[in-house]
Design a protein around this motif. Sequence first.
Motif, PDB file in Angstrom:
ATOM      1  N   ALA A  48      10.157  -7.839   0.238  1.00 40.52           N
ATOM      2  CA  ALA A  48      10.955  -8.927  -0.566  1.00 40.52           C
ATOM      3  C   ALA A  48      11.269  -8.436  -2.000  1.00 40.52           C
ATOM      4  CB  ALA A  48      10.091 -10.285  -0.552  1.00 40.52           C
ATOM      5  N   ASP A  49      10.396  -7.459  -2.693  1.00 39.26           N
ATOM      6  CA  ASP A  49      10.524  -7.170  -3.800  1.00 39.26           C
ATOM      7  C   ASP A  49       9.766  -5.884  -4.164  1.00 39.26           C
ATOM      8  OD1 ASP A  49      10.667  -6.912  -6.735  1.00 39.26           O
ATOM      9  OD2 ASP A  49       9.182  -8.337  -7.086  1.00 39.26           O
ATOM     10  N   GLU A  50      10.705  -4.873  -4.171  1.00 35.85           N
ATOM     11  CA  GLU A  50      10.296  -3.539  -4.452  1.00 35.85           C
ATOM     12  C   GLU A  50       9.329  -3.330  -5.795  1.00 35.85           C
ATOM     13  OE1 GLU A  50      11.977   0.607  -4.269  1.00 35.85           O
ATOM     14  OE2 GLU A  50      13.486  -0.433  -2.785  1.00 35.85           O
ATOM     15  N   GLY A  51       9.621  -4.114  -6.657  1.00 40.06           N
ATOM     16  CA  GLY A  51       8.849  -4.314  -7.919  1.00 40.06           C
ATOM     17  C   GLY A  51       7.392  -4.223  -7.917  1.00 40.06           C
ATOM     18  N   ILE A  52       7.108  -4.738  -6.701  1.00 37.38           N
ATOM     19  CA  ILE A  52       5.364  -4.899  -6.601  1.00 37.38           C
ATOM     20  C   ILE A  52       4.687  -3.606  -6.475  1.00 37.38           C
ATOM     21  CG2 ILE A  52       5.644  -4.780  -4.036  1.00 37.38           C
ATOM     22  CD1 ILE A  52       3.091  -7.032  -5.819  1.00 37.38           C
ATOM     23  N   ASN A  53       5.354  -2.409  -6.257  1.00 34.20           N
ATOM     24  CA  ASN A  53       4.830  -0.967  -6.448  1.00 34.20           C
ATOM     25  C   ASN A  53       4.517  -0.837  -7.940  1.00 34.20           C
ATOM     26  OD1 ASN A  53       4.712   0.118  -3.963  1.00 34.20           O
ATOM     27  ND2 ASN A  53       6.950   0.317  -3.647  1.00 34.20           N
ATOM     28  N   GLU A  54       5.449  -1.118  -8.732  1.00 35.87           N
ATOM     29  CA  GLU A  54       5.139  -0.983 -10.232  1.00 35.87           C
ATOM     30  C   GLU A  54       4.140  -1.799 -10.792  1.00 35.87           C
ATOM     31  OE1 GLU A  54       6.316   1.474 -12.871  1.00 35.87           O
ATOM     32  OE2 GLU A  54       7.524   1.354 -11.128  1.00 35.87           O
ATOM     33  N   ARG A  55       4.012  -3.112 -10.230  1.00 32.72           N
ATOM     34  CA  ARG A  55       3.180  -3.895 -10.857  1.00 32.72           C
ATOM     35  C   ARG A  55       1.633  -3.439 -10.287  1.00 32.72           C
ATOM     36  NH1 ARG A  55       7.053  -7.596  -9.464  1.00 32.72           N
ATOM     37  NH2 ARG A  55       6.074  -8.577  -7.753  1.00 32.72           N
TER      38      ARG A  55
END
Length: 254
Positions: A48-55
């Motif tokens: 749903a949100d690739e940004g989780i990798n960054e977080r």
Amino acid sequence: MEIIDSHTHWGPSLTMGTEVTTEELLRQAEQSGVNQIVIFPFPSTALADEGINERLLEEAHRIKSNPAAEQRGIISNGVKKFIPYYYIPETMKPIPDGKGFYGGKWHWMRGVQDCSSNYKALEDPKLEEFIQASEKIDLPIVFEEELAFTETFVKKMKNLKIIIPHLGMLGGNPIDFLNVFKARENVYFDTALASSEIVMKFIENIGHERILFGSDIPFGTMKWELEKVLSLPIGDDKKEWILGKNLRRLIGLT
Ligand SMILES: [Zn+2]
């Protein structure tokens, strides 16, 4: 003995409506005497949100550089390190180099999670690029698919190292996985949720060098999964490899 849990999920899970917090992982590590923890995002959240990798990466840095948890007494035996893995998105973007990821997680690419592989993914021209880039980065990938899918993928790779979770349990029969990949030195397995009997079968057949301890939190607990490995009828030297040294060698941790 330096113990590394090679398989845990961190952060929120959209499908399960729950969250595995940093505090929870550190609490379990403290309780079981685990020193370092591999973390990767939940599939539903990453899709749903690739940004989780960054977080997830930021969280690993935070724990390392600011041991607030230690000050609050959550940890005391030197658990300072999260080892972040990159969730490989459906675009087949390889692990970004030089950002601080130590490995990747490939999870039922464009298929039905934990259930059926999408064999069309194997025909995507991007797959070739993905494998080449991944071999260059030379970090391991926790790879979960059906046996036949995994077999085709492994035939395409040369130096890439993959770790099959649960000894292959969700992708088919572990014994079939064992027979197919016995001679493949770059194929590793983690012990999460597998029975001691099956783990022993693997060790008897391929040795201890390609077996990694993992808990699969929140689906398993660190304590239970660790005790399972500690009570295997093998020597302490072999346990030491399964509990940490094999993974350290794989990810180049000194
Ligand atoms: Zn898992």
